[in-house]
Design a protein around this motif. Sequence first.
Motif, PDB file in Angstrom:
ATOM      1  N   GLN A  52      -7.389   0.948  -0.621  1.00  0.00           N
ATOM      2  CA  GLN A  52      -6.418   1.828  -1.105  1.00  0.00           C
ATOM      3  C   GLN A  52      -5.233   1.987   0.032  1.00  0.00           C
ATOM      4  N   TYR A  53      -5.761   2.596   1.202  1.00  0.00           N
ATOM      5  CA  TYR A  53      -5.350   2.712   2.123  1.00  0.00           C
ATOM      6  C   TYR A  53      -5.771   1.425   3.585  1.00  0.00           C
ATOM      7  N   GLN A  87       1.102  -1.243  -0.258  1.00  0.00           N
ATOM      8  CA  GLN A  87       0.005  -0.394  -0.377  1.00  0.00           C
ATOM      9  C   GLN A  87       1.120   0.961  -0.038  1.00  0.00           C
ATOM     10  N   ASN A  88       0.263   1.880  -0.603  1.00  0.00           N
ATOM     11  CA  ASN A  88       0.994   3.316  -0.671  1.00  0.00           C
ATOM     12  C   ASN A  88       0.410   4.216   0.749  1.00  0.00           C
ATOM     13  N   ARG A  89       1.399   4.405   1.313  1.00  0.00           N
ATOM     14  CA  ARG A  89       1.040   4.990   2.689  1.00  0.00           C
ATOM     15  C   ARG A  89       0.576   7.308   2.776  1.00  0.00           C
ATOM     16  N   THR A  90       0.983   7.745   1.042  1.00  0.00           N
ATOM     17  CA  THR A  90       0.534   9.126   1.455  1.00  0.00           C
ATOM     18  C   THR A  90      -0.543   9.415   1.023  1.00  0.00           C
ATOM     19  N   ILE A  91      -1.913   9.657   2.587  1.00  0.00           N
ATOM     20  CA  ILE A  91      -3.029  10.039   1.757  1.00  0.00           C
ATOM     21  C   ILE A  91      -3.601  10.602   1.117  1.00  0.00           C
ATOM     22  N   HIS A  92      -5.134  10.620   0.254  1.00  0.00           N
ATOM     23  CA  HIS A  92      -4.618  11.125  -1.179  1.00  0.00           C
ATOM     24  C   HIS A  92      -6.378  11.567  -0.840  1.00  0.00           C
ATOM     25  N   TYR A 150      -8.482   9.391  -3.692  1.00  0.00           N
ATOM     26  CA  TYR A 150      -8.803   7.687  -3.334  1.00  0.00           C
ATOM     27  C   TYR A 150      -9.925   7.454  -2.662  1.00  0.00           C
TER      28      TYR A 150
END
Length: 416
Positions: free
Chosen positions: A91-92, A25-30, A33
């Motif tokens: 996503q997260y 997972q990509n830990r950067t929150i957007h 998404y």
Amino acid sequence: GKNCSLLQEMDVFQKQDENCYCYVQNRTIHLQYLWSTIQITVSSREKFWFEPISEKKNCRNSETVFEFAACAVQILWKAETSTETSLSIKQYGEDVCFKIQPFKVAPYVVRVKREMLDGKLLFLFVAGIFLFHFANSMSRSAKFFYLSGIILGVLALLVFVLLRLKRFIPRHSTFWILMSGSWIFSLYFIYCFKENIQWLWSEHKSYLLGYFLTAGITSFAICYQHGPLTTELSITLFTWTLQLTAFVLIYFGVTIPQVAYAVIAVSLCSKGLCYSLGAACHIARKMKNHFKSKKLVFKYLTEEEYQEQGESETIRALEELRSFCRSPDFPSWIAISKLQAPHRFAAFVLGAPHVSPAETKVHDEQYGIGSSFLEEQLFETQSGQDKPANSVHEEDEENENETHRQIPFPYATEFL
């Protein structure tokens, strides 16, 4: 993890040997998404084994009973065999790893793509918001009660059966221990059912339909026998249950947990704000009605009421005049010196009528029913309809002058 292939968005792998794959997972929150998911699809011409790989190999390190049960079932759970399978990843969420083992030497394709708007997540989020704000009205609806009973009987059959057998369990502590275990088992059953719904529907469609039909009809029959909720306590508990369910739907309806917590907090504050505004409006209405000046209401009198009020007020005024004349402050000698009929005034003060019978007779002849005054008024009205407006006004003035000269008013008799 070192021997597994890392998956990324828009990747396409075509292999024919056994291999494992991981999506980190990509830990950067957007925020764009918020309802986005990663769809992983594995397809082949021949059947293959699809086995999820759990990070927790040792079940003894599980912190909760639920984690231990999930770990044990995952160990015993058989791998899925099919020619095509798909996996939806939030996503997260957590990192996901799985292993692909073909039966025969045949190529298989692994595709990774992003779905920006997942309809399932959006549906869960909107359903949670709707359920939270309308939980009170829904808990009082008989149709929603039966629908909730059917859903509970299908998805949590063990909980539904335990609720029916509650009266046969003597101790409350035993009942709540069994209820906790039933809920844990039911939640895990729902999780496994959600993860394998496609395989169950394709391989065991008839059994799945039979279970839904049997559990649904049985649950409806039991709920119909029990009847809708009637007591305020049961309705309140049902409302709280629906609101907790709404929070669960909101949490699983978004991919960012922080956003779910914020939405739940705002929902609670808005509910409390509604109650506060309602109480403030109620207090404001009470204060407004208390300090508001009452409007004067005018009531028009009928002809009979007018005559009765005139007679009563006349009698009251005459009594007040007699009382004043009998008081020591009244200048009796000065008044008698100016009267034309002092004997009549003295009789009036002692209680005699203020109008003599002769004056009453003359008044009736002049102004009573069938009197000459009324006849003249009627004849003047009929004749005035055939004359011009100017002549009518002139004749009215002449008639008024003649009336003032010829007709004496008996009530004009002065005592002073």
